[in-house]
Scaffold this motif. Structure first.
Motif, PDB file in Angstrom:
ATOM      1  N   GLY A  41       0.782  -1.226   0.000  1.00  0.00           N
ATOM      2  CA  GLY A  41       0.000   0.000   0.000  1.00  0.00           C
ATOM      3  C   GLY A  41       0.815   1.277   0.000  1.00  0.00           C
ATOM      4  O   GLY A  41       0.280   2.361   0.245  1.00  0.00           O
ATOM      5  N   ILE A  42       2.128   1.183  -0.272  1.00  0.00           N
ATOM      6  CA  ILE A  42       2.992   2.366  -0.295  1.00  0.00           C
ATOM      7  C   ILE A  42       3.302   2.706  -1.745  1.00  0.00           C
ATOM      8  O   ILE A  42       3.910   1.908  -2.460  1.00  0.00           O
ATOM      9  N   VAL A  43       2.885   3.879  -2.188  1.00  0.00           N
ATOM     10  CA  VAL A  43       3.131   4.315  -3.565  1.00  0.00           C
ATOM     11  C   VAL A  43       4.077   5.512  -3.530  1.00  0.00           C
ATOM     12  O   VAL A  43       3.751   6.571  -2.977  1.00  0.00           O
ATOM     13  N   LEU A  44       5.278   5.327  -4.081  1.00  0.00           N
ATOM     14  CA  LEU A  44       6.279   6.392  -4.149  1.00  0.00           C
ATOM     15  C   LEU A  44       6.463   6.815  -5.597  1.00  0.00           C
ATOM     16  O   LEU A  44       6.579   5.975  -6.490  1.00  0.00           O
ATOM     17  N   ASP A  45       6.492   8.123  -5.829  1.00  0.00           N
ATOM     18  CA  ASP A  45       6.659   8.630  -7.188  1.00  0.00           C
ATOM     19  C   ASP A  45       8.078   8.426  -7.701  1.00  0.00           C
ATOM     20  O   ASP A  45       8.289   8.261  -8.896  1.00  0.00           O
TER      21      ASP A  45
END
Length: 303
Positions: free
Chosen positions: A153-157
Motif C-alpha cells: 500500500g505504499i506508492v512512491l513517485d
C-alpha cells in the motif's frame, strides 16, 4: 501435506507441515542469565501464522532480551526455544534469518542518504552479467522494490529519493516490506511506533495488520497498550524479566491490559498508603485481587 519454504537468503528450508495450528515459534519456560544477573525467567511465548503476538513491558522488563533470543543474537540459558516444533539454539542472527525469522529494529538499519531501492536491497543486491563483469541490476531492483511497496500500500513517485526524506512511518513500512520480500515468516518489530506521532503510528499499525493478513506471524514489541490492543491477538506483559500476564484478546480488555502495563498490582497494594497523600486520586486505582495473576503454563499433554 508439506510446503517448501524459501529463506531470507534464497535457501530452500526443510519441508514443514502446513498445519496452521502448529506454532511457528515457541518459547517454553525460557530464560536468560548474564552471569549472576537473571534478565529473563520462565517466559512462555507462542507465535502462530496470521497472528500478532504483542509483548509489552516497561524499560528493563526484559523485552530486549527476548528479542535477542528469538532473533539469534543471544542464546537462552533456561527452558526451550522451538521453531516449527523442533528445538533450536541459534548461534547467530543469520541462522534465524535462514529459518525465516526477521527483526526490524528501531533504527531500521537503513542508510538515510541512499535511495529507497538501494536500502530495500541493502546487503542482498541483485546482479546481472557473467563473472567477472557482473554489475548491479538496477532496473530489476527498482521494479521489484516498487512492486513490493505497492503490495503493502505504499506508492512512491520516485524510487531514487533518499529514504531519509520519507516519514518515520513510511521508513518503518519499507523495512517491513523488505523483510516480507526476503522470505520472513516471523516478523519481530521492536517498538516501531515509539518515536512516531499519532498519524504515523496509525500508518505502521495498518501495515502490521496487513503483514498478519498475508500469513506472517508477528511479534510486536511495545510499551503502548493502546497500540497493542488495536492489532494484537495475544498479549504478554513482562515485568522484571518474568511474565506478568499472558492472555488472548478474548480474555483481556484494554483497561486490564493498561493496568498491568502501569504496574496496577503494585499500585493496588499501595492504594491505602497512597490515599494518605494529599492530591493523589486513588478512586480509579484497582483493588488488590482485581488484577489477574500471571497465567500458569499448561501441563504436558494438556491443551
Amino acid at each position: 501435506m508439506t510446503d517448501k519454504k524459501t529463506s531470507v537468503h534464497g535457501a530452500v528450508l526443510e519441508d514443514t507441515p502446513s498445519d496452521g495450528d502448529r506454532p511457528l515459534v515457541e518459547l517454553r519456560d525460557a530464560g536468560k542469565s548474564y552471569g549472576n544477573i537473571r534478565a529473563l525467567h520462565g517466559v512462555d511465548l507462542t507465535v502462530r501464522a496470521g497472528k500478532v503476538s504483542c509483548v509489552l513491558g516497561d524499560n528493563g522488563a526484559g523485552k530486549s532480551t527476548l528479542i535477542k533470543i528469538v532473533s539469534g543474537l543471544h542464546q537462552h540459558t533456561e527452558g526451550e526455544f522451538l521453531v516449527d516444533g523442533g528445538p533450536v539454539r541459534f548461534s547467530s542472527p543469520r541462522e534465524a534469518l535462514d529459518k525465516g525469522i526477521a527483526t526490524v529494529y528501531q533504527d531500521l538499519a537503513v542508510v538515510p542518504l541512499m535511495p529507497v531501492w538501494r536500502n530495500f536491497f541493502l546487503g542482498s543486491e541483485l546482479t546481472k552479467g557473467p563473472w567477472p563483469f557482473r554489475r548491479l541490476d538496477i532496473d530489476r531492483m527498482k521494479k521489484t522494490a516498487d512492486e513490493e511497496l505497492r503490495n503493502m500500500g505504499i506508492v512512491l513517485d520516485d524510487m531514487e529519493q533518499p529514504i531519509g526524506t520519507l516519514s518515520g512511518g513510511q521508513r518503518q513500512c519499507v523495512a517491513i516490506a523488505r523483510a516480507v520480500h526476503f522470505g520472513a515468516r516471523v516478523l519481530i518489530l521492536d517498538e516501531p511506533t515509539a518515536a512516531l506521532g499519532v498519524k504515523q503510528s496509525g500508518v505502521v499499525l495498518k501495515y502490521i495488520a496487513m503483514a498478519r493478513d498475508r500469513g506472517l506471524g508477528v511479534i510486536f514489541i511495545t510499551h503502548n497498550p493502546h497500540h497493542a490492543y488495536m492489532v494484537g491477538d495475544h498479549f504478554s506483559v513482562l515485568r522484571l524479566g518474568t511474565l506478568e500476564l499472558s492472555a488472548d484478546r478474548s480474555e483481556v480488555g484494554l483497561d486490564e491490559l493498561t493496568n498491568h502495563m502501569a504496574g496496577g498490582a503494585e499500585l493496588a497494594a499501595l492504594k491505602h498508603e497512597l490515599a494518605q497523600v494529599r492530591g493523589v486520586d486513588t478512586e480509579e486505582l484497582p483493588e488488590e485481587g482485581d488484577i489477574r495473576a500471571p497465567a500458569a503454563a499448561p501441563e504436558e499433554g494438556k491443551s
